[in-house]
Design a protein around this motif. Structure first.
Motif, PDB file in Angstrom:
ATOM      1  N   LYS A   9       1.018  -1.494  -0.031  1.00  0.00           N
ATOM      2  CA  LYS A   9       0.205   0.189  -0.023  1.00  0.00           C
ATOM      3  C   LYS A   9       0.900   1.314   0.160  1.00  0.00           C
ATOM      4  CE  LYS A   9      -3.836   2.001   2.297  1.00  0.00           C
ATOM      5  NZ  LYS A   9      -5.175   2.087   3.116  1.00  0.00           N
ATOM      6  N   ARG A  10       1.969   1.068   0.919  1.00  0.00           N
ATOM      7  CA  ARG A  10       3.308   1.977   1.672  1.00  0.00           C
ATOM      8  C   ARG A  10       3.210   2.493  -0.332  1.00  0.00           C
ATOM      9  NH1 ARG A  10       5.170   6.008   5.513  1.00  0.00           N
ATOM     10  NH2 ARG A  10       6.759   6.635   4.261  1.00  0.00           N
ATOM     11  N   ILE A  11       3.901   1.823  -1.256  1.00  0.00           N
ATOM     12  CA  ILE A  11       4.530   2.094  -2.586  1.00  0.00           C
ATOM     13  C   ILE A  11       3.876   2.186  -3.638  1.00  0.00           C
ATOM     14  CG2 ILE A  11       5.636   0.295  -4.368  1.00  0.00           C
ATOM     15  CD1 ILE A  11       7.117  -1.476  -1.941  1.00  0.00           C
ATOM     16  N   GLU A  12       2.731   2.455  -3.702  1.00  0.00           N
ATOM     17  CA  GLU A  12       1.554   2.413  -4.502  1.00  0.00           C
ATOM     18  C   GLU A  12       0.880   3.802  -4.118  1.00  0.00           C
ATOM     19  OE1 GLU A  12      -2.121  -0.136  -5.195  1.00  0.00           O
ATOM     20  OE2 GLU A  12      -0.380  -1.562  -6.008  1.00  0.00           O
ATOM     21  N   GLU A  13       0.758   4.147  -2.903  1.00  0.00           N
ATOM     22  CA  GLU A  13       0.796   5.470  -2.595  1.00  0.00           C
ATOM     23  C   GLU A  13       1.603   6.611  -3.131  1.00  0.00           C
ATOM     24  OE1 GLU A  13       0.159   5.358   2.504  1.00  0.00           O
ATOM     25  OE2 GLU A  13      -1.637   5.063   1.812  1.00  0.00           O
ATOM     26  N   CYS A  14       3.329   6.340  -2.871  1.00  0.00           N
ATOM     27  CA  CYS A  14       4.660   6.475  -3.133  1.00  0.00           C
ATOM     28  C   CYS A  14       4.542   6.906  -5.027  1.00  0.00           C
ATOM     29  CB  CYS A  14       5.581   6.377  -2.487  1.00  0.00           C
ATOM     30  SG  CYS A  14       5.845   6.607  -0.748  1.00  0.00           S
ATOM     31  N   ALA A  15       3.721   5.890  -5.462  1.00  0.00           N
ATOM     32  CA  ALA A  15       3.633   6.076  -6.700  1.00  0.00           C
ATOM     33  C   ALA A  15       3.078   7.190  -7.359  1.00  0.00           C
ATOM     34  CB  ALA A  15       3.379   4.544  -7.105  1.00  0.00           C
ATOM     35  N   ILE A  16       1.282   6.222  -6.999  1.00  0.00           N
ATOM     36  CA  ILE A  16       0.253   7.908  -7.592  1.00  0.00           C
ATOM     37  C   ILE A  16       0.903   9.151  -6.430  1.00  0.00           C
ATOM     38  CG2 ILE A  16      -2.006   8.493  -5.833  1.00  0.00           C
ATOM     39  CD1 ILE A  16      -2.641   5.481  -5.706  1.00  0.00           C
ATOM     40  N   PHE A  17       1.887   9.340  -5.440  1.00  0.00           N
ATOM     41  CA  PHE A  17       2.006  10.507  -4.813  1.00  0.00           C
ATOM     42  C   PHE A  17       3.302  11.171  -6.156  1.00  0.00           C
ATOM     43  CE2 PHE A  17       5.343  13.374  -3.230  1.00  0.00           C
ATOM     44  CZ  PHE A  17       4.585  14.520  -2.882  1.00  0.00           C
ATOM     45  N   THR A  18       3.776  10.176  -6.248  1.00  0.00           N
ATOM     46  CA  THR A  18       5.092  10.227  -7.408  1.00  0.00           C
ATOM     47  C   THR A  18       5.022  11.250  -9.188  1.00  0.00           C
ATOM     48  OG1 THR A  18       6.462   9.100  -6.719  1.00  0.00           O
ATOM     49  CG2 THR A  18       6.974   9.644  -9.063  1.00  0.00           C
ATOM     50  N   GLU A  19       3.131  10.322  -9.503  1.00  0.00           N
ATOM     51  CA  GLU A  19       2.859   9.932 -10.819  1.00  0.00           C
ATOM     52  C   GLU A  19       2.143  11.992 -10.738  1.00  0.00           C
ATOM     53  OE1 GLU A  19       2.188   9.820 -14.835  1.00  0.00           O
ATOM     54  OE2 GLU A  19       3.560   9.015 -13.618  1.00  0.00           O
ATOM     55  N   HIS A  20       2.097  11.917  -9.526  1.00  0.00           N
ATOM     56  CA  HIS A  20       0.522  13.337  -8.894  1.00  0.00           C
ATOM     57  C   HIS A  20       1.959  14.714  -9.562  1.00  0.00           C
ATOM     58  CE1 HIS A  20      -2.140  16.166  -8.584  1.00  0.00           C
ATOM     59  NE2 HIS A  20      -1.317  16.932  -7.130  1.00  0.00           N
ATOM     60  N   VAL A  21       3.103  14.206  -8.659  1.00  0.00           N
ATOM     61  CA  VAL A  21       4.189  15.312  -9.376  1.00  0.00           C
ATOM     62  C   VAL A  21       4.427  15.640 -10.224  1.00  0.00           C
ATOM     63  CG1 VAL A  21       6.897  15.814  -8.282  1.00  0.00           C
ATOM     64  CG2 VAL A  21       4.898  15.284  -6.183  1.00  0.00           C
ATOM     65  N   ARG A  22       5.167  14.257 -10.478  1.00  0.00           N
ATOM     66  CA  ARG A  22       5.411  14.543 -12.010  1.00  0.00           C
ATOM     67  C   ARG A  22       4.037  15.211 -13.025  1.00  0.00           C
ATOM     68  NH1 ARG A  22       4.594  12.583 -16.408  1.00  0.00           N
ATOM     69  NH2 ARG A  22       3.245  10.743 -16.562  1.00  0.00           N
ATOM     70  N   LYS A  23       3.019  15.215 -12.632  1.00  0.00           N
ATOM     71  CA  LYS A  23       2.037  15.715 -14.072  1.00  0.00           C
ATOM     72  C   LYS A  23       2.333  17.059 -13.318  1.00  0.00           C
ATOM     73  CE  LYS A  23      -1.173  12.151 -14.694  1.00  0.00           C
ATOM     74  NZ  LYS A  23      -2.134  11.830 -14.207  1.00  0.00           N
ATOM     75  N   THR A  24       1.741  17.327 -11.756  1.00  0.00           N
ATOM     76  CA  THR A  24       2.582  18.793 -11.538  1.00  0.00           C
ATOM     77  C   THR A  24       3.347  19.634 -12.259  1.00  0.00           C
ATOM     78  OG1 THR A  24       0.813  17.765  -9.835  1.00  0.00           O
ATOM     79  CG2 THR A  24       1.663  20.499  -9.228  1.00  0.00           C
ATOM     80  N   CYS A  25       4.052  19.014 -12.453  1.00  0.00           N
ATOM     81  CA  CYS A  25       5.392  19.847 -12.415  1.00  0.00           C
ATOM     82  C   CYS A  25       5.654  19.876 -14.208  1.00  0.00           C
ATOM     83  CB  CYS A  25       6.443  18.738 -12.251  1.00  0.00           C
ATOM     84  SG  CYS A  25       7.731  18.783 -10.293  1.00  0.00           S
TER      85      CYS A  25
END
Length: 141
Positions: free
Chosen positions: A113-129
């Motif tokens: 769950k933590r890895i998937e949350e990190c992956a979603i967060f990272t994807e969100h950061v990438r899209k935001t950037c």
């Protein structure tokens, strides 16, 4: 005649002494164990000495074998107790292993769950950037 006179002058035959001499001179022959006979047998009235001694010897041999069988049974009981104790230890070990496996699964679930949350967060950061970068390129605030 002299030899006949010698026979008459000798002591009477001692059967107990003769038996002792025979048994003592032949090591392969064991003397019958002394002590009381088993309580489940008793001599019949009128039995001859040879018959009584033979019957006693046989019943004593059977009784000795029966006692060895009982001793073997006691050893089996001890072995069964050890097996029961070992089985209880095995059950405890299995329960510990099941608990440990369940804990590993719970930990895996948390990490997953933590890895998937990190992956979603990272994807969100990438899209935001990427969005901010595009806005900077286009010059839009």
């Amino acid at each position: 005649m002299a030899s006949i006179e010698r026979l008459h002058k000798t002591a009477p035959l001692d059967l107990a002494k003769l038996e002792e001499d025979v048994v003592g001179s032949l090591p392969a022959i064991r003397a019958a164990p002394s002590g009381p006979m088993p309580d489940y047998v008793e001599h019949e009235e009128g039995v001859t000495r040879v018959g009584a001694l033979t019957a006693e010897a046989v019943v004593r041999d059977y009784e000795a074998a029966a006692k060895e069988i009982e001793a073997m049974g006691a050893e089996l009981i001890n072995a069964a107790r050890k097996c029961e104790a070992m089985t209880a230890e095995v059950h405890n070990a299995i329960a510990f292993m099941r608990d440990t496996a369940a804990s590993y699964r719970e930990e895996a679930k948390k990490i997953f769950k933590r890895i998937e949350e990190c992956a979603i967060f990272t994807e969100h950061v990438r899209k935001t950037c990427e969005a901010v970068k595009l806005k900077m390129i286009e010059g839009k605030p």
